[in-house]
Scaffold this motif. Structure first.
Motif, short mmCIF file in Angstrom:
data_model
loop_
_atom_site.label_atom_id
_atom_site.label_comp_id
_atom_site.label_asym_id
_atom_site.label_seq_id
_atom_site.Cartn_x
_atom_site.Cartn_y
_atom_site.Cartn_z
N UNK A 1 66.70 13.78 48.80
CA UNK A 1 65.72 13.33 49.76
C UNK A 1 65.45 11.85 49.61
N UNK A 2 65.42 11.38 48.38
CA UNK A 2 65.13 9.97 48.14
C UNK A 2 66.18 9.08 48.81
N UNK A 3 67.43 9.47 48.74
CA UNK A 3 68.49 8.68 49.37
C UNK A 3 68.31 8.63 50.88
N UNK A 4 67.98 9.76 51.48
CA UNK A 4 67.76 9.80 52.92
C UNK A 4 66.55 8.96 53.31
N UNK A 5 65.49 9.04 52.52
CA UNK A 5 64.30 8.22 52.78
C UNK A 5 64.64 6.74 52.73
N UNK A 6 65.36 6.33 51.70
CA UNK A 6 65.70 4.92 51.55
C UNK A 6 66.61 4.42 52.66
N UNK A 7 67.51 5.27 53.10
CA UNK A 7 68.42 4.88 54.18
C UNK A 7 67.68 4.70 55.50
N UNK A 18 55.81 9.21 55.48
CA UNK A 18 57.24 9.11 55.24
C UNK A 18 58.02 10.40 55.57
N UNK A 19 57.53 11.58 55.21
CA UNK A 19 58.30 12.78 55.56
C UNK A 19 58.53 12.94 57.07
N UNK A 20 57.49 12.70 57.87
CA UNK A 20 57.64 12.83 59.32
C UNK A 20 58.61 11.79 59.87
N UNK A 21 58.44 10.55 59.43
CA UNK A 21 59.32 9.48 59.92
C UNK A 21 60.77 9.71 59.51
N UNK A 22 60.98 10.15 58.27
CA UNK A 22 62.34 10.40 57.81
C UNK A 22 62.99 11.51 58.63
N UNK A 23 62.28 12.60 58.85
CA UNK A 23 62.81 13.71 59.65
C UNK A 23 63.09 13.25 61.08
N UNK A 24 62.15 12.54 61.66
CA UNK A 24 62.29 12.07 63.05
C UNK A 24 63.47 11.13 63.19
N UNK A 25 63.62 10.21 62.27
CA UNK A 25 64.71 9.24 62.34
C UNK A 25 66.07 9.92 62.11
N UNK A 26 66.11 10.88 61.20
CA UNK A 26 67.37 11.61 60.98
C UNK A 26 67.78 12.34 62.25
N UNK A 27 66.82 12.96 62.92
CA UNK A 27 67.08 13.68 64.16
C UNK A 27 67.62 12.73 65.23
N UNK A 28 67.00 11.58 65.36
CA UNK A 28 67.43 10.61 66.37
C UNK A 28 68.82 10.07 66.04
N UNK A 29 69.08 9.81 64.77
CA UNK A 29 70.33 9.19 64.38
C UNK A 29 71.52 10.13 64.48
N UNK A 38 66.80 20.21 66.41
CA UNK A 38 65.83 21.15 65.83
C UNK A 38 66.29 21.64 64.47
N UNK A 39 67.58 21.92 64.33
CA UNK A 39 68.13 22.36 63.05
C UNK A 39 67.97 21.27 61.99
N UNK A 40 68.27 20.03 62.37
CA UNK A 40 68.13 18.90 61.43
C UNK A 40 66.68 18.72 61.03
N UNK A 41 65.78 18.79 61.99
CA UNK A 41 64.35 18.65 61.71
C UNK A 41 63.90 19.73 60.72
#
Length: 143
Positions: A1-7, A18-29, A38-41
């Motif tokens: 998780x830390x790697x994904x957050x930092x990226x 941070x958890x909401x933003x990380x999930x949201x940005x991963x979904x968008x990217x 939805x699966x990624x979120x």
């Protein structure tokens, strides 16, 4: 998780959300369609829950831990590929901008730099190559 957050986060961002933003940005990217988003979120949220269990001194169920690790590894791999292709130093602002309504994006496009436009084009190209991979189509083309 830390790697994904930092990226996906900028260095000076507030860590409260941070958890909401990380999930949201991963979904968008990396999200290809609504089901994939939805699966990624869900995967990112599940991984945060497992991390929270560990951080608070409990042991997560081994199956949940294994599933979270496998899912986050896949999400991180796809996000890293996107980061390399896009060549962006900070992906957070790019992902956040992708959430803006089309009218706002049109207004911003008049002041947008060529690098930002190229990044958006590379993101679309990356998503198309990812779709081809999932369909089993060849992705390498000679120019």
């Amino acid at each position: 998780m830390t790697s994904l957050e930092n990226l996906l986060s900028g260095g000076g961002e507030n860590h409260a959300d941070l958890p909401r933003r990380t999930a949201q940005r991963a979904v968008v990217l990396i999200g290809e369609d609504d089901d994939d988003r939805l699966r990624t979120l869900r995967c990112v949220k599940d991984a945060y829950n497992v991390r929270s269990i560990i951080a608070h001194g409990s042991d997560p169920h081994p199956r949940k831990l294994s599933a979270a690790a496998t899912q986050v590894r896949s999400i991180l791999r796809r996000a890293l590929v996107a980061a390399i292709v896009l060549g962006e130093k900070e992906l957070g602002p790019l992902c956040d901008e992708a959430l803006l309504p089309q009218g706002t994006l049109r207004e911003k496009s008049t002041t947008r730099s060529q690098n930002s436009t190229r990044s958006s084009m590379r993101l679309n190209s990356l998503k198309e190559r990812d779709r081809q991979l999932w369909r089993g189509e060849p992705t390498l083309t000679r120019r």
